[in-house]
Write a protein that holds these residues in place. Structure first.
Motif, PDB file in Angstrom:
ATOM      1  N   GLN A 276       0.894  -1.097   0.180  1.00 22.11           N
ATOM      2  CA  GLN A 276      -0.017  -0.116   0.143  1.00 22.11           C
ATOM      3  C   GLN A 276       0.686   1.194  -0.061  1.00 22.11           C
ATOM      4  N   SER A 277       2.164   1.367   0.697  1.00 23.64           N
ATOM      5  CA  SER A 277       2.860   2.537   0.551  1.00 23.64           C
ATOM      6  C   SER A 277       3.370   2.792  -0.512  1.00 23.64           C
ATOM      7  N   LEU A 278       3.532   1.738  -1.577  1.00 25.05           N
ATOM      8  CA  LEU A 278       4.013   1.828  -2.965  1.00 25.05           C
ATOM      9  C   LEU A 278       2.757   2.144  -3.921  1.00 25.05           C
ATOM     10  N   VAL A 279       1.669   1.721  -3.549  1.00 23.42           N
ATOM     11  CA  VAL A 279       0.462   2.199  -4.112  1.00 23.42           C
ATOM     12  C   VAL A 279       0.114   3.871  -3.956  1.00 23.42           C
ATOM     13  N   VAL A 280       0.506   4.083  -2.841  1.00 23.14           N
ATOM     14  CA  VAL A 280       0.308   5.797  -2.586  1.00 23.14           C
ATOM     15  C   VAL A 280       1.454   6.426  -3.158  1.00 23.14           C
ATOM     16  N   ASP A 281       2.750   5.877  -2.856  1.00 22.62           N
ATOM     17  CA  ASP A 281       3.754   6.598  -3.443  1.00 22.62           C
ATOM     18  C   ASP A 281       4.961   5.721  -4.355  1.00 22.62           C
ATOM     19  N   PRO A 282       4.973   5.673  -5.452  1.00 22.35           N
ATOM     20  CA  PRO A 282       5.741   4.638  -6.088  1.00 22.35           C
ATOM     21  C   PRO A 282       7.274   5.018  -6.472  1.00 22.35           C
ATOM     22  N   THR A 283       7.646   6.422  -5.729  1.00 26.07           N
ATOM     23  CA  THR A 283       8.965   6.873  -6.075  1.00 26.07           C
ATOM     24  C   THR A 283      10.053   5.767  -5.645  1.00 26.07           C
ATOM     25  N   PRO A 284       9.955   5.194  -4.496  1.00 23.45           N
ATOM     26  CA  PRO A 284      11.156   4.145  -4.409  1.00 23.45           C
ATOM     27  C   PRO A 284      11.552   3.346  -5.545  1.00 23.45           C
ATOM     28  N   THR A 285      10.519   2.734  -6.250  1.00 22.95           N
ATOM     29  CA  THR A 285      10.585   1.664  -7.237  1.00 22.95           C
ATOM     30  C   THR A 285      11.208   2.339  -8.510  1.00 22.95           C
ATOM     31  N   LEU A 286      11.090   3.753  -8.685  1.00 25.33           N
ATOM     32  CA  LEU A 286      11.325   4.310 -10.176  1.00 25.33           C
ATOM     33  C   LEU A 286      12.874   4.120 -10.398  1.00 25.33           C
ATOM     34  N   PRO A 287      14.030   4.518  -9.662  1.00 29.64           N
ATOM     35  CA  PRO A 287      15.335   3.981  -9.970  1.00 29.64           C
ATOM     36  C   PRO A 287      15.405   2.717 -10.378  1.00 29.64           C
ATOM     37  N   LEU A 288      14.806   1.717  -9.749  1.00 32.98           N
ATOM     38  CA  LEU A 288      14.857   0.464 -10.259  1.00 32.98           C
ATOM     39  C   LEU A 288      14.419   0.058 -11.637  1.00 32.98           C
ATOM     40  N   LEU A 289      13.385   0.601 -12.153  1.00 33.92           N
ATOM     41  CA  LEU A 289      12.585   0.400 -13.181  1.00 33.92           C
ATOM     42  C   LEU A 289      13.429   1.151 -14.344  1.00 33.92           C
ATOM     43  N   ARG A 290      14.077   2.070 -13.983  1.00 31.98           N
ATOM     44  CA  ARG A 290      14.815   3.034 -14.732  1.00 31.98           C
ATOM     45  C   ARG A 290      16.052   2.267 -15.219  1.00 31.98           C
ATOM     46  N   ALA A 291      16.783   1.581 -14.385  1.00 37.66           N
ATOM     47  CA  ALA A 291      17.919   0.603 -14.619  1.00 37.66           C
ATOM     48  C   ALA A 291      17.499  -0.474 -15.367  1.00 37.66           C
ATOM     49  N   LEU A 292      16.293  -0.978 -15.003  1.00 31.46           N
ATOM     50  CA  LEU A 292      15.926  -2.250 -15.660  1.00 31.46           C
ATOM     51  C   LEU A 292      15.256  -2.269 -17.121  1.00 31.46           C
ATOM     52  N   GLN A 293      14.852  -1.164 -17.247  1.00 29.83           N
ATOM     53  CA  GLN A 293      13.902  -1.252 -18.716  1.00 29.83           C
ATOM     54  C   GLN A 293      14.593  -1.388 -20.020  1.00 29.83           C
ATOM     55  N   ASP A 294      15.979  -1.421 -19.969  1.00 34.34           N
ATOM     56  CA  ASP A 294      16.903  -1.683 -20.952  1.00 34.34           C
ATOM     57  C   ASP A 294      17.411  -3.135 -20.828  1.00 34.34           C
ATOM     58  N   ASP A 295      17.139  -4.027 -19.697  1.00 32.08           N
ATOM     59  CA  ASP A 295      17.740  -5.007 -19.326  1.00 32.08           C
ATOM     60  C   ASP A 295      17.730  -6.063 -20.776  1.00 32.08           C
ATOM     61  N   SER A 296      18.778  -6.843 -20.646  1.00 30.56           N
ATOM     62  CA  SER A 296      19.061  -7.727 -21.663  1.00 30.56           C
ATOM     63  C   SER A 296      18.204  -9.039 -21.835  1.00 30.56           C
ATOM     64  N   SER A 297      17.447  -9.272 -20.833  1.00 33.93           N
ATOM     65  CA  SER A 297      16.375 -10.452 -20.828  1.00 33.93           C
ATOM     66  C   SER A 297      14.835  -9.768 -21.099  1.00 33.93           C
ATOM     67  N   SER A 298      14.139 -10.331 -22.096  1.00 36.61           N
ATOM     68  CA  SER A 298      12.885 -10.003 -22.409  1.00 36.61           C
ATOM     69  C   SER A 298      12.023 -10.281 -21.045  1.00 36.61           C
ATOM     70  N   TYR A 299      12.397 -11.255 -20.236  1.00 37.69           N
ATOM     71  CA  TYR A 299      11.898 -11.688 -19.010  1.00 37.69           C
ATOM     72  C   TYR A 299      11.634 -10.489 -18.099  1.00 37.69           C
ATOM     73  N   VAL A 300      12.721  -9.739 -17.826  1.00 38.55           N
ATOM     74  CA  VAL A 300      12.826  -8.624 -16.910  1.00 38.55           C
ATOM     75  C   VAL A 300      12.266  -7.557 -17.586  1.00 38.55           C
ATOM     76  N   ARG A 301      12.466  -7.358 -18.858  1.00 38.71           N
ATOM     77  CA  ARG A 301      11.677  -6.221 -19.350  1.00 38.71           C
ATOM     78  C   ARG A 301      10.172  -6.203 -19.288  1.00 38.71           C
ATOM     79  N   ARG A 302       9.772  -7.465 -19.373  1.00 38.36           N
ATOM     80  CA  ARG A 302       8.269  -7.506 -19.221  1.00 38.36           C
ATOM     81  C   ARG A 302       7.683  -7.337 -17.715  1.00 38.36           C
ATOM     82  N   SER A 303       8.383  -7.570 -17.032  1.00 35.66           N
ATOM     83  CA  SER A 303       8.075  -7.290 -15.495  1.00 35.66           C
ATOM     84  C   SER A 303       8.096  -5.696 -15.435  1.00 35.66           C
ATOM     85  N   VAL A 304       9.109  -4.984 -15.830  1.00 31.87           N
ATOM     86  CA  VAL A 304       9.105  -3.790 -15.688  1.00 31.87           C
ATOM     87  C   VAL A 304       7.905  -2.910 -16.397  1.00 31.87           C
ATOM     88  N   ALA A 305       7.524  -3.667 -17.506  1.00 29.46           N
ATOM     89  CA  ALA A 305       6.172  -3.201 -18.177  1.00 29.46           C
ATOM     90  C   ALA A 305       5.009  -3.231 -17.230  1.00 29.46           C
TER      91      ALA A 305
END
Length: 382
Positions: free
Chosen positions: A186-215
């Motif tokens: 719920q804390s991330l539902v209210v404020d997703p800011t803590p996850t944004l640096p993680l997603l930014r780092a993973l959105q160009d991951d070499s694995s489609s498995y990882v990128r699909r999770s980011v999407a």
């Protein structure tokens, strides 16, 4: 078809006990089997997993570090990743170690112990690092994130460059605000800011498995913060490689269906259809279990090509007689100047687990770039 709950059965219990005893000769496998298998056939899937976790709590060492060492030693080899960056098929790996659906229960055990204090959380995360390479730890990690967020996000940041795609995927999947079947963070539902640096780092991951999770993670965020995700898409589409564009398109799917204006603008879909559209149905009536044919006519009056996303919403009748719209994907196309295009589709009316179909008048509206332009109705019979 074999019931889903039978993925955890008496053989699962027996194999798990054997591998745990191999890892720790003092393991009381008879007591474990007796507790884990009692009344198993009468339980549904999740209850079976929880009963196995109860049996693990009763028979593994009281010291959490020692229990984790037993579990890690008992595991089968990590699942391989294929050339496309996708995990190989899950298996029970009966001869090599604990694997498959038994690891849901193992993850539950780690989650129960791992929330107790910071030291337990750190040890639990290390154990989940191993488990997720054989199954998934996306459900088990969430109670630890909820209870110990700072420690958890520090660990997730360290995993961004892990050599295992399974672990990198866990960074994104385990921290999704609204993971299906999982504890809502719920804390991330209210404020997703803590996850944004993680997603930014993973959105160009070499694995489609990882990128699909980011999407899927971004699509989760879009349910509560649509403008944030629209801005993300707009900013990260600039000079995006094909893989990232596909990720951002998948992340935008919910907002595009809704016709969210900033998202439509980010994809160059801000303009409505210049021309006219019609929708006709193949029959005035249909029965539950059948289907309905949709026929769409589009005609352009524009002097330039038009990029169009054509979806449709079915207004399902509820038990109380009200209606609830559900948007379905239709077509993505470029309509040439002056062109007339006919599109056809069959819409299934078979019941699904997430939606009960009730008799009554169902309206279907046609949406072009998020704007409802035409509608038709049919009578659904039981």
């Amino acid at each position: 078809m074999e019931p889903f709950k039978n993925l955890i059965n008496r053989d699962t219990v027996a194999r798990t006990g054997q591998h745990l005893r191999r890892a720790w000769p003092r393991f009381d496998h008879k007591r474990f089997a007796a507790q884990a298998a009692t009344g198993l056939e009468d339980l549904e899937f999740k209850a079976r997993a929880m009963q196995l976790a109860d049996a693990l709590e009763a028979t593994l060492p009281a010291d959490f570090n020692a229990a984790c060492e037993v579990l890690e030693t008992s595991l089968a080899p990590a699942l391989a990743i294929d050339a496309q960056g996708e995990p190989m098929k899950l298996g029970e790996a009966a001869d090599t170690g604990v694997a498959g659906w038994a690891l849901w229960a193992v993850g539950e055990f780690v989650a129960r112990r791992g929330v107790l204090d910071a030291a337990a959380a750190q040890r639990g995360l290390a154990c989940l690092h191993a488990i997720t390479q054989r199954f998934t730890a996306e459900f088990a990690i969430r109670p630890i994130i909820q209870k110990h967020p700072a420690l958890s996000f520090d660990t997730l940041s360290q995993w961004l460059n892990d050599p295992s795609a399974h672990v990198r995927r866990l960074v994104s999947e385990g921290s999704r605000p609204r993971l299906p079947w999982g504890l809502r963070l719920q804390s991330l539902v209210v404020d997703p800011t803590p996850t944004l640096p993680l997603l930014r780092a993973l959105q160009d991951d070499s694995s489609s498995y990882v990128r699909r999770s980011v999407a899927n993670h971004l699509n989760d965020i879009a349910k509560d913060h649509p403008d944030l995700v629209a801005g993300w898409v707009r900013d990260h589409l600039i000079d995006a490689p094909d893989a990232r564009s596909a990720l951002l398109r998948h992340a935008s799917r919910g907002l595009i269906k809704q016709g969210h204006a900033p998202t439509m603008a980010a994809w160059g879909l801000a303009s409505g259809l210049k021309g006219d559209a019609s929708l006709t149905l193949s029959a005035p009536r249909a029965s539950v279990g059948g289907d309905m044919g949709l026929r769409v006519r589009l005609r352009s009056t524009a002097r330039q090509p038009q990029l169009l996303v054509v979806d449709y919403a079915v207004h399902h009748v509820r038990a109380n007689g009200s209606a609830s719209p559900k948007v379905f994907k239709g077509w993505k196309l470029t309509l040439a100047p002056g062109e007339e295009r006919m599109l056809e589709k069959r819409h299934s009316l078979k019941p699904v687990t997430t939606r009960t179909l009730y008799p009554g008048t169902h309206v279907i509206d046609l949406r072009v770039n998020g704007v409802a332009l035409a509608e038709a109705a049919f009578e659904l019979r039981a």
